[in-house]
Scaffold this motif. Structure first.
Motif, mmCIF file in Angstrom:
data_model
loop_
_atom_site.group_PDB
_atom_site.id
_atom_site.type_symbol
_atom_site.label_atom_id
_atom_site.label_comp_id
_atom_site.label_asym_id
_atom_site.label_seq_id
_atom_site.Cartn_x
_atom_site.Cartn_y
_atom_site.Cartn_z
ATOM 1 N N ALA A 1 0.839 -1.214 0.000
ATOM 2 C CA ALA A 1 0.000 0.000 0.000
ATOM 3 C C ALA A 1 0.866 1.254 0.000
ATOM 4 N N GLN A 2 1.924 1.238 0.806
ATOM 5 C CA GLN A 2 2.823 2.396 0.883
ATOM 6 C C GLN A 2 3.538 2.624 -0.449
ATOM 7 N N MET A 3 3.986 1.534 -1.085
ATOM 8 C CA MET A 3 4.677 1.682 -2.368
ATOM 9 C C MET A 3 3.718 2.128 -3.462
ATOM 10 N N GLU A 4 2.465 1.729 -3.364
ATOM 11 C CA GLU A 4 1.474 2.206 -4.329
ATOM 12 C C GLU A 4 1.234 3.697 -4.125
ATOM 13 N N GLU A 5 1.156 4.122 -2.869
ATOM 14 C CA GLU A 5 0.982 5.543 -2.546
ATOM 15 C C GLU A 5 2.168 6.361 -3.050
ATOM 16 N N ASN A 6 3.373 5.770 -3.002
ATOM 17 C CA ASN A 6 4.587 6.453 -3.479
ATOM 18 C C ASN A 6 4.810 6.281 -4.985
ATOM 19 N N GLU A 7 3.809 5.722 -5.671
ATOM 20 C CA GLU A 7 3.814 5.554 -7.135
ATOM 21 C C GLU A 7 4.918 4.628 -7.646
ATOM 22 N N LEU A 8 5.302 3.673 -6.792
ATOM 23 C CA LEU A 8 6.248 2.643 -7.221
ATOM 24 C C LEU A 8 5.499 1.441 -7.778
ATOM 25 N N LEU A 9 4.208 1.356 -7.416
ATOM 26 C CA LEU A 9 3.330 0.284 -7.874
ATOM 27 C C LEU A 9 1.995 0.860 -8.305
ATOM 28 N N THR A 10 1.313 0.129 -9.176
ATOM 29 C CA THR A 10 -0.093 0.413 -9.480
ATOM 30 C C THR A 10 -0.853 -0.872 -9.192
ATOM 31 N N SER A 11 -2.166 -0.766 -9.140
ATOM 32 C CA SER A 11 -2.950 -1.978 -8.888
ATOM 33 C C SER A 11 -4.288 -1.909 -9.602
ATOM 34 N N TYR A 12 -4.877 -3.082 -9.763
ATOM 35 C CA TYR A 12 -6.239 -3.179 -10.288
ATOM 36 C C TYR A 12 -6.884 -4.390 -9.636
ATOM 37 N N TRP A 13 -8.214 -4.408 -9.645
ATOM 38 C CA TRP A 13 -8.960 -5.487 -9.013
ATOM 39 C C TRP A 13 -9.407 -6.514 -10.048
ATOM 40 N N VAL A 14 -9.326 -7.777 -9.684
ATOM 41 C CA VAL A 14 -9.810 -8.864 -10.519
ATOM 42 C C VAL A 14 -11.000 -9.489 -9.798
ATOM 43 N N LYS A 15 -12.150 -9.500 -10.493
ATOM 44 C CA LYS A 15 -13.348 -10.105 -9.897
ATOM 45 C C LYS A 15 -13.230 -11.618 -9.980
ATOM 46 N N GLN A 16 -13.641 -12.267 -8.894
ATOM 47 C CA GLN A 16 -13.632 -13.727 -8.836
ATOM 48 C C GLN A 16 -15.013 -14.174 -8.386
ATOM 49 N N SER A 17 -15.515 -15.216 -9.009
ATOM 50 C CA SER A 17 -16.892 -15.624 -8.716
ATOM 51 C C SER A 17 -17.030 -16.361 -7.384
ATOM 52 N N GLU A 18 -16.155 -17.292 -7.087
ATOM 53 C CA GLU A 18 -16.311 -18.092 -5.874
ATOM 54 C C GLU A 18 -15.389 -17.670 -4.744
#
Length: 195
Positions: free
Chosen positions: A42-59
């Motif tokens: 989370a901290q590295m994403e806030e510092n723009e070292l990482l990005t993220s996206y969500w993958v929907k899963q059914s079960e």
């Protein structure tokens, strides 16, 4: 940033992953709990070292996939040029070995047997990893070459640990056998003899 942060970046530089998956990948090389990993991600994403996206899963619950950014790659490259510190050794077995004079031999044997079993599991794990690296990719110039030498390092360390455990156990059990023999050779007092 701490070493674990750089380790997470290193695995994400190879392949985008969920926090859970990157935790599994790093475990053979660096012991870390999810309670350490998720805040760092989370901290590295806030510092723009990482990005993220969500993958929907059914079960299953949806999962968050992290990817390294150009800034993350740059940070990882900078880290590669920092001087390497001496390794930190923090192994409870060393401290327990130092105190083994306070326990009985059976407990000492149990402690060493427990660590021997750990090294056997590690060795098996690293050998499975080694089988997944194609022979033709184990040469310098291939990305897999670095996986290969790192897995070999794990094999050498586990083998050395296993050898040490076997050496200690042989001494403990040899002394145990001598003590047992010496005890059984003690003369048994006769009925008329005072004890």
């Amino acid at each position: 940033m701490n070493t674990l942060s750089y380790g997470l970046l290193a695995f994400l530089a190879r392949e985008s992953s969920s926090g859970y998956d990157v935790m599994l990948k790093i475990q053979p090389f660096w012991q870390a709990k999810h309670s350490q990993i998720y805040p760092l991600l989370a901290q590295m994403e806030e510092n723009e070292l990482l990005t993220s996206y969500w993958v929907k899963q059914s079960e299953k619950p949806d999962k968050k996939i992290y990817s390294i950014t150009d800034n993350g790659i740059r940070k990882l490259k900078e880290w590669m040029y920092k001087p390497l510190p001496d390794p930190v050794t923090r192994d409870e077995l060393s401290m327990k070995t130092f105190c083994m004079w306070l326990t009985d031999r059976d407990n000492a044997i149990e402690i060493i047997e427990s660590r021997k079993a750990y090294f056997l599991r590690r060795l098996e794990s690293f050998r499975k990893m080694l089988q997944k690296i194609p022979e033709d990719k184990r040469g310098f110039g291939n990305r897999e070459f670095y996986d290969y030498i790192l897995v070999q390092k794990g094999i050498f360390n586990a083998t050395a640990g296993l050898d040490w455990c076997s050496w200690v156990l042989a001494m403990l059990k040899e002394q145990q056998a001598k003590d047992s023999t010496a005890h059984s050779e003690q003369p048994v007092p006769s009925v008329n003899q005072k004890i």
